[in-house]
Design a protein around this motif. Structure first.
Motif, mmCIF file in Angstrom:
data_model
loop_
_atom_site.group_PDB
_atom_site.id
_atom_site.type_symbol
_atom_site.label_atom_id
_atom_site.label_comp_id
_atom_site.label_asym_id
_atom_site.label_seq_id
_atom_site.Cartn_x
_atom_site.Cartn_y
_atom_site.Cartn_z
ATOM 1 N N THR A 214 92.773 -82.620 79.952
ATOM 2 C CA THR A 214 92.184 -82.682 81.294
ATOM 3 C C THR A 214 93.168 -82.151 82.328
ATOM 4 N N ARG A 215 94.428 -82.524 82.143
ATOM 5 C CA ARG A 215 95.444 -82.086 83.110
ATOM 6 C C ARG A 215 95.650 -80.572 83.041
ATOM 7 N N ALA A 216 95.574 -80.006 81.831
ATOM 8 C CA ALA A 216 95.732 -78.564 81.693
ATOM 9 C C ALA A 216 94.624 -77.823 82.424
ATOM 10 N N VAL A 217 93.387 -78.310 82.264
ATOM 11 C CA VAL A 217 92.268 -77.697 82.966
ATOM 12 C C VAL A 217 92.463 -77.827 84.479
ATOM 13 N N GLN A 218 92.890 -79.026 84.916
ATOM 14 C CA GLN A 218 93.108 -79.244 86.347
ATOM 15 C C GLN A 218 94.219 -78.353 86.875
ATOM 16 N N THR A 219 95.280 -78.161 86.061
ATOM 17 C CA THR A 219 96.402 -77.332 86.499
ATOM 18 C C THR A 219 95.959 -75.892 86.724
ATOM 19 N N ARG A 220 95.168 -75.368 85.791
ATOM 20 C CA ARG A 220 94.664 -73.998 85.964
ATOM 21 C C ARG A 220 93.822 -73.889 87.235
ATOM 22 N N SER A 221 92.986 -74.905 87.460
ATOM 23 C CA SER A 221 92.144 -74.890 88.660
ATOM 24 C C SER A 221 92.990 -74.973 89.929
ATOM 25 N N VAL A 222 94.023 -75.819 89.881
ATOM 26 C CA VAL A 222 94.884 -75.983 91.060
ATOM 27 C C VAL A 222 95.659 -74.700 91.353
ATOM 28 N N MET A 223 96.110 -74.011 90.300
ATOM 29 C CA MET A 223 96.832 -72.759 90.508
ATOM 30 C C MET A 223 95.927 -71.718 91.163
ATOM 31 N N LYS A 224 94.683 -71.615 90.677
ATOM 32 C CA LYS A 224 93.727 -70.698 91.305
ATOM 33 C C LYS A 224 93.467 -71.122 92.753
ATOM 34 N N LEU A 225 93.348 -72.425 92.941
ATOM 35 C CA LEU A 225 93.090 -72.949 94.275
ATOM 36 C C LEU A 225 94.239 -72.634 95.226
ATOM 37 N N ALA A 226 95.481 -72.754 94.729
ATOM 38 C CA ALA A 226 96.648 -72.481 95.573
ATOM 39 C C ALA A 226 96.642 -71.043 96.069
ATOM 40 N N VAL A 227 96.244 -70.122 95.185
ATOM 41 C CA VAL A 227 96.188 -68.712 95.576
ATOM 42 C C VAL A 227 95.120 -68.490 96.646
ATOM 43 N N ARG A 228 93.981 -69.179 96.489
ATOM 44 C CA ARG A 228 92.884 -68.992 97.428
ATOM 45 C C ARG A 228 93.148 -69.637 98.788
ATOM 46 N N THR A 229 93.873 -70.765 98.789
ATOM 47 C CA THR A 229 94.088 -71.489 100.054
ATOM 48 C C THR A 229 95.250 -70.953 100.879
ATOM 49 N N LEU A 230 96.156 -70.197 100.243
ATOM 50 C CA LEU A 230 97.342 -69.725 100.966
ATOM 51 C C LEU A 230 96.999 -68.934 102.226
ATOM 52 N N PRO A 231 96.049 -67.966 102.152
ATOM 53 C CA PRO A 231 95.736 -67.227 103.400
ATOM 54 C C PRO A 231 95.108 -68.100 104.477
ATOM 55 N N ALA A 232 94.436 -69.174 104.063
ATOM 56 C CA ALA A 232 93.719 -70.001 105.040
ATOM 57 C C ALA A 232 94.663 -70.654 106.032
ATOM 58 N N PHE A 233 95.841 -71.067 105.567
ATOM 59 C CA PHE A 233 96.785 -71.775 106.432
ATOM 60 C C PHE A 233 97.805 -70.824 107.063
ATOM 61 N N ARG A 234 97.448 -69.557 107.134
ATOM 62 C CA ARG A 234 98.392 -68.586 107.690
ATOM 63 C C ARG A 234 98.750 -68.896 109.143
ATOM 64 N N HIS A 235 97.833 -69.561 109.841
ATOM 65 C CA HIS A 235 98.091 -69.906 111.248
ATOM 66 C C HIS A 235 98.216 -71.418 111.431
ATOM 67 N N GLY A 236 98.616 -72.131 110.348
ATOM 68 C CA GLY A 236 98.817 -73.570 110.454
ATOM 69 C C GLY A 236 97.542 -74.345 110.182
ATOM 70 N N LEU A 237 97.623 -75.657 110.403
ATOM 71 C CA LEU A 237 96.488 -76.555 110.153
ATOM 72 C C LEU A 237 95.555 -76.528 111.358
ATOM 73 N N GLN A 238 94.478 -75.762 111.232
ATOM 74 C CA GLN A 238 93.487 -75.612 112.285
ATOM 75 C C GLN A 238 92.114 -76.019 111.741
ATOM 76 N N PRO A 239 91.153 -76.366 112.609
ATOM 77 C CA PRO A 239 89.834 -76.788 112.117
ATOM 78 C C PRO A 239 89.172 -75.785 111.183
ATOM 79 N N GLU A 240 89.207 -74.511 111.523
ATOM 80 C CA GLU A 240 88.541 -73.509 110.689
ATOM 81 C C GLU A 240 89.216 -73.393 109.326
ATOM 82 N N SER A 241 90.558 -73.381 109.329
ATOM 83 C CA SER A 241 91.272 -73.288 108.049
ATOM 84 C C SER A 241 91.049 -74.544 107.212
ATOM 85 N N ALA A 242 91.001 -75.718 107.870
ATOM 86 C CA ALA A 242 90.760 -76.963 107.145
ATOM 87 C C ALA A 242 89.382 -76.957 106.484
ATOM 88 N N LYS A 243 88.364 -76.454 107.183
ATOM 89 C CA LYS A 243 87.014 -76.381 106.616
ATOM 90 C C LYS A 243 86.988 -75.464 105.402
#
Length: 597
Positions: A214-243
């Motif tokens: 289960t953890r291996a599956v979650q780790t793969r998902s989290v790694m993909k998620l980290a790549v996808r979320t990185l651009p969102a916080f380019r300007h810090g924690l803002q409402p649009e990026s949080a959504k």
């Protein structure tokens, strides 16, 4: 002996079945992964209960080795013996929980066995033998549970053989019917209890292996998620990026609902319950466990709707966790993750959530760093546009040319000031903090050029009672002085006073710029420094950027205070004094204050 072996196997099977049921109970699974004193105490209670049940399921044997068939054994008839699988529970307790859990479980098991026979009997040796076996088993305990490792079943079988053999030695030495009894019970007790120990550990191993998968599956998902979320916080924690991030977490993980807040309010909420768990929820309506996570700076878990504290009776959320997003002890926000069924809140999900919190905190900081760099570049550009604009530049040059005709020394001085002004802009644009004397030189150069162009229009005084090596954000004083010159006095030609105070106020370095101008419109005073405003006197973006830079550099401990009235305005920057100390320069590395051109 065959009948005894069958009955013993029946007891072992019952204990293994109880173990299987226990492993499927969430609180027990959590205990297997933790090693706090409270968790070890709970494990001790559980395994002690197993040992007592094993005693009560014992098989009573008379002096002639005839088997008595009681369903539950409450007391041992004097002169009779008992075959049970108590040592199985004690051995597993030590392997799973360590010497303290194994030793105390053995002590309880031995005391209960002695009590069943009577304290006045010769059964006292069970206390010593069971305690010793628990401690010895605990010496094989593996403290590291991060990789979900438990002793292999075959090793548990061998260890149990040894521990049951130790028990037989004690029975042989201290039991009144030692030789006859040991020859009758030794083989079935040793072999079958060892098999039971192996099965017990096998169940735990299967559970841990499932956790690993289960953890291996979650780790793969989290790694993909980290790549996808990185651009969102380019300007810090803002409402649009949080959504955007909340929706991504929902898509890439098994969580049923996701919330992200900044400590003041909920910025985004997605998933189950989003019809009433809305973004922009004020701080007063934030669940108590979320406030507790922010206050204590620790992950908080809730396992039922009452603990979540939602006021909506139809809320589908039944379990969740609040994870403070922190970096370097600074709380950047809070991540809340929910399930609609509380059994889903497993140790793996908890670790996944905490890992997400760490990743998002890092991304927010990286975004803030990028945003700070952008703000600094913006401040530089605005400075260049407002002060080194063609008008300012040519006016300064023309003024110097005019003065050179009758005062060459003054013209030379003004050229040096213009050079200082340019150099300060270039140096400040590449640093997040500069020495106070560098900022003062920048401001004084600007003022000398302005006051030469407009003689007697401005009366500016510096008052400083701190070390000129303390570090301040570049353009901090300059922005406030420029703001006063351009907006404070209207069309007034004379009597315009600006005072610059740099003092230590308690634990803060205070930079205060005061003027005797017309004051600020009361309708915009609360917005100034926080957002862009519409005003005939300016948009307030310079103060907004300055405030944002202060928050990025010093966090919420930095403050901008504005006091205004008909007799003028005072704007103060409060910076934690502890963060203004000059860091020692590395040997052989040039400082930023080189005079080379």
């Amino acid at each position: 002996m065959g009948e005894l072996a069958f009955l013993t196997a029946e007891r072992v099977g019952l204990i293994v079945l109880l173990a299987f049921i226990l492993v499927n109970i969430r609180p027990f699974r959590k205990l297997l992964l933790e090693s706090t004193p409270a968790d070890r105490f709970k494990l001790t209670l559980i395994f002690s209960a197993f040992a007592i049940i094993s005693n009560m399921l014992g098989i009573q044997i008379d002096p002639n080795n005839h088997i008595m068939r009681e369903t539950i054994l409450w007391h041992v008839i004097p002169g009779y013996s008992v075959v049970n699988v108590r040592i199985l529970a004690v051995t597993v307790a030590g392997i799973v929980g360590g010497p303290s859990v194994g030793g105390i479980t053995g002590l309880v098991a031995g005391a209960h066995r002695t009590m069943m026979e009577g304290w006045a009997s010769d059964a006292w040796f069970y206390i010593i033998s069971s305690t010793l076996i628990g401690v010895l088993s605990g010496m094989l305990y593996r403290k590291d549970r991060r990789h979900f490792v438990v002793m292999p079943p075959w090793q548990g079988f061998l260890i149990s053989l040894i521990m049951e053999s130790i028990q037989m030695v004690f029975v042989f030495l201290f039991s009144p019917t030692h030789l006859k009894l040991v020859s009758f019970i030794a083989l079935p007790m040793i072999v079958i209890s060892s098999v039971g120990t192996a099965f017990f550990l096998m169940i735990l191993s299967l559970y841990f292996r499932q956790e690993v998968d289960t953890r291996a599956v979650q780790t793969r998902s989290v790694m993909k998620l980290a790549v996808r979320t990185l651009p969102a916080f380019r300007h810090g924690l803002q409402p649009e990026s949080a959504k955007q991030v909340a929706r991504l977490i929902l898509a890439y993980t098994d969580f049923d609902a996701v919330g992200i807040g900044n400590g003041e309010k909920t910025l985004a909420f997605a998933g189950a319950g989003s019809d009433h768990h809305r973004q922009d929820m004020p701080k007063d309506n934030v669940p108590n466990f979320v406030k507790r996570a922010l206050r204590e700076k620790q992950t908080q878990l809730v396992y039922n709707a009452d603990q979540i504290g939602c006021q909506n009776l139809r809320c589908p959320l039944q379990a969740g966790m609040a994870i403070p997003m922190m970096l370097g002890g600074r709380v950047l926000g809070v991540l809340t993750l929910y399930f609609t069924e509380n059994w889903k809140l497993t140790p793996v999900e908890i670790q996944t959530g905490e890992g997400l919190g760490e990743i998002l905190a890092t991304q927010i900081v990286l975004g803030e760093k990028e945003r700070q760099a952008g703000l600094l570049r913006d401040a530089e550009l605005k400075s260049l546009q407002a002060q080194i604009s063609p008008h300012f530049f040519f006016n300064s040059i023309n003024t110097i040319i005019a003065i050179s005709r009758f005062d060459s020394e003054k013209a030379r001085f003004l050229l040096r000031e213009l050079s200082t002004f340019f150099r300060s802009n270039l140096l400040g644009a590449n640093q997040s903090k500069i020495p106070l004397r560098q900022e003062e030189a920048h401001v004084k150069a600007y003022l000398n050029l302005e006051q030469t162009r407009f003689p007697d229009k401005y009366d500016v005084e510096f008052f400083s009672s701190v070390d000129d090596q303390v570090l301040v954000p570049p353009f901090a004083i300059q922005v406030l002085v420029e703001n006063a010159i351009h907006h404070a006095f209207g069309n007034r030609k004379t009597g315009n006073i600006i005072n610059i105070w740099i003092t230590r106020s308690g634990r803060y370095l205070e930079i205060r710029v005061t003027d005797n101008g017309e004051g600020i419109d009361p309708n915009v005073i609360d917005k100034l420094g926080k957002e862009k405003i519409n005003s005939k006197h300016g948009s307030g973006t310079a103060l907004q950027n300055l405030n944002a830079r202060l928050k990025g550099l010093y966090g919420d401990s930095a403050k901008v205070q504005i006091v205004t009235g008909k007799t003028g305005t005072s704007i103060s920057l409060l910076i934690p004094y502890a963060q203004t100390e000059q860091k020692p320069n590395l040997k052989g590395v040039a400082t930023d204050e080189s005079t080379d051109c």
